[in-house]
Scaffold this motif. Structure first.
Motif, mmCIF file in Angstrom:
data_model
loop_
_atom_site.group_PDB
_atom_site.id
_atom_site.type_symbol
_atom_site.label_atom_id
_atom_site.label_comp_id
_atom_site.label_asym_id
_atom_site.label_seq_id
_atom_site.Cartn_x
_atom_site.Cartn_y
_atom_site.Cartn_z
ATOM 1 N N ILE A 11 -22.457 -9.474 19.160
ATOM 2 C CA ILE A 11 -23.045 -10.115 17.982
ATOM 3 C C ILE A 11 -23.836 -9.092 17.192
ATOM 4 N N SER A 12 -23.657 -9.102 15.870
ATOM 5 C CA SER A 12 -24.429 -8.239 14.979
ATOM 6 C C SER A 12 -24.765 -9.018 13.718
ATOM 7 N N GLY A 13 -25.570 -8.417 12.841
ATOM 8 C CA GLY A 13 -25.899 -9.068 11.584
ATOM 9 C C GLY A 13 -27.091 -9.992 11.689
ATOM 10 N N ASN A 14 -27.631 -10.353 10.535
ATOM 11 C CA ASN A 14 -28.882 -11.112 10.493
ATOM 12 C C ASN A 14 -28.806 -12.397 9.681
ATOM 13 N N GLY A 15 -27.616 -12.743 9.196
ATOM 14 C CA GLY A 15 -27.507 -13.888 8.311
ATOM 15 C C GLY A 15 -27.664 -15.222 9.017
ATOM 16 N N SER A 16 -27.900 -16.253 8.221
ATOM 17 C CA SER A 16 -28.015 -17.607 8.774
ATOM 18 C C SER A 16 -26.646 -18.235 8.993
ATOM 19 N N LYS A 17 -25.639 -17.747 8.262
ATOM 20 C CA LYS A 17 -24.272 -18.232 8.443
ATOM 21 C C LYS A 17 -23.532 -17.323 9.422
ATOM 22 N N THR A 18 -22.451 -17.837 9.987
ATOM 23 C CA THR A 18 -21.729 -17.111 11.033
ATOM 24 C C THR A 18 -20.304 -16.799 10.619
ATOM 25 N N MET A 19 -19.874 -15.571 10.906
ATOM 26 C CA MET A 19 -18.468 -15.187 10.790
ATOM 27 C C MET A 19 -17.979 -14.760 12.166
ATOM 28 N N MET A 20 -16.810 -15.218 12.530
ATOM 29 C CA MET A 20 -16.199 -14.894 13.822
ATOM 30 C C MET A 20 -14.850 -14.248 13.547
ATOM 31 N N PHE A 21 -14.656 -13.039 14.075
ATOM 32 C CA PHE A 21 -13.428 -12.290 13.835
ATOM 33 C C PHE A 21 -12.596 -12.265 15.110
ATOM 34 N N ALA A 22 -11.322 -12.636 14.991
ATOM 35 C CA ALA A 22 -10.437 -12.746 16.150
ATOM 36 C C ALA A 22 -9.217 -11.840 15.971
ATOM 37 N N HIS A 23 -8.998 -10.969 16.931
ATOM 38 C CA HIS A 23 -7.942 -9.952 16.835
ATOM 39 C C HIS A 23 -6.553 -10.526 17.124
ATOM 40 N N GLY A 24 -5.540 -9.729 16.799
ATOM 41 C CA GLY A 24 -4.160 -10.124 17.034
ATOM 42 C C GLY A 24 -3.620 -9.624 18.359
ATOM 43 N N TYR A 25 -2.340 -9.836 18.565
ATOM 44 C CA TYR A 25 -1.678 -9.438 19.806
ATOM 45 C C TYR A 25 -1.797 -7.928 20.040
ATOM 46 N N GLY A 26 -2.110 -7.566 21.277
ATOM 47 C CA GLY A 26 -2.155 -6.163 21.664
ATOM 48 C C GLY A 26 -3.340 -5.399 21.135
ATOM 49 N N CYS A 27 -4.296 -6.097 20.525
ATOM 50 C CA CYS A 27 -5.444 -5.447 19.894
ATOM 51 C C CYS A 27 -6.737 -5.879 20.590
ATOM 52 N N ASP A 28 -7.868 -5.457 20.019
ATOM 53 C CA ASP A 28 -9.168 -5.902 20.501
ATOM 54 C C ASP A 28 -10.140 -5.930 19.333
ATOM 55 N N GLN A 29 -11.381 -6.246 19.616
ATOM 56 C CA GLN A 29 -12.371 -6.442 18.554
ATOM 57 C C GLN A 29 -12.648 -5.178 17.745
#
Length: 263
Positions: A11-29
């Motif tokens: 987790i990083s960032g300081n905002g009140s709203k949330t973004m979640m990033f999800a990787h594809g096949y064979g990848c990572d964050q």
């Protein structure tokens, strides 16, 4: 085991709203490193690795749980619940587009929006539907993956990435493929490339953006347009980018499109 530990949540960032990033096949964050810094000022940014990918806990793998994309969607929901997140803006690449959709269909109150980058609800041509591959093509690819993981990775990475003028992108993708345990890679490939979530698209009521690239060998434009047509009220943007991984090859264009959608 907590879902935060299982999925190597960061987790990083300081905002009140949330973004979640999800990787594809064979990848990572790590594949999101060119995009996420632009959002950390105004959002809490959540990154994770699917079980079997990146630095997730390999002991958490359960063949039955992850026999369909619903198992991975359940993990997304568990992470959100454990972190007590509200109104998540979910950004999914490739197969994660459908994983995010399944999660939002099951628990719509958890999601503010869905961004799909190169989505495909089904990779196999059937009747009038064009997914981009014949079933025999997919079966051949899966057989090659079973028999020669490193050879498959070397062959497919440049095709998936596109952008031949930047071979370093394909090299990074190949390295990511090769880092994945072959057993997990084979299993996730079957679940990904043999899935059919076309019937689920119309159930998605969350605000949705579809980002499409030119010359995408995995999810061609006709597929992105199909997804757009099937998701009520969705937006469709053709990026000034080529290949299947614009968050690597053209992160500025991806960031701009997401910002315009969210803000």
């Amino acid at each position: 085991m907590s879902s935060v530990q299982r999925n190597n949540v960061k987790i990083s960032g300081n905002g009140s709203k949330t973004m979640m990033f999800a990787h594809g096949y064979g990848c990572d964050q790590n594949m999101w490193r060119g995009v996420t810094p632009s959002f950390e000022e105004h959002f809490k940014v959540v990154l994770f690795d699917y079980v079997g990918s990146g630095d997730s806990d390999p002991s958490a793998f359960n063949r039955t749980r992850y026999s369909t994309l619903n198992g991975y969607a359940a993990d997304v929901i568990e992470i959100i619940d454990e972190l007590k997140l509200k109104k998540v803006n979910f950004v999914g690449h490739s197969v994660s587009s459908m994983i995010g959709a399944l999660a939002a269909i099951k628990r719509p109150e958890l999601f503010e929006s869905i961004v799909m980058i190169g989505p495909s609800p089904s990779y196999i041509n059937e009747g009038e539907y064009v997914g981009g591959f014949e079933r025999a093509d997919i079966e051949d690819l899966l057989e090659m993956l079973d028999n020669n993981h490193s050879g498959w990775s070397a062959m497919m990475a440049p095709i998936i990435m596109g952008n031949p003028e930047h071979p370093e992108f394909a090299a990074e993708l190949e390295q990511s493929f090769c880092k994945t345990d072959p057993m997990h890679a084979q299993h996730f490939a079957r679940v990904t490339f043999l899935s059919d979530n076309r019937a689920d698209l119309s159930k998605l009521k969350t605000k949705t953006l579809i980002l499409q690239c030119d010359k995408d060998a995995i999810a061609p434009t006709i597929v992105g347009e199909y997804v757009h047509k099937c998701i009520p009220g969705s937006q469709f943007v053709m990026l000034n980018a080529t290949g299947h991984c614009p968050h690597l090859s053209s992160p500025g264009n991806v960031t701009k499109a997401i910002r315009e959608f969210l803000l």
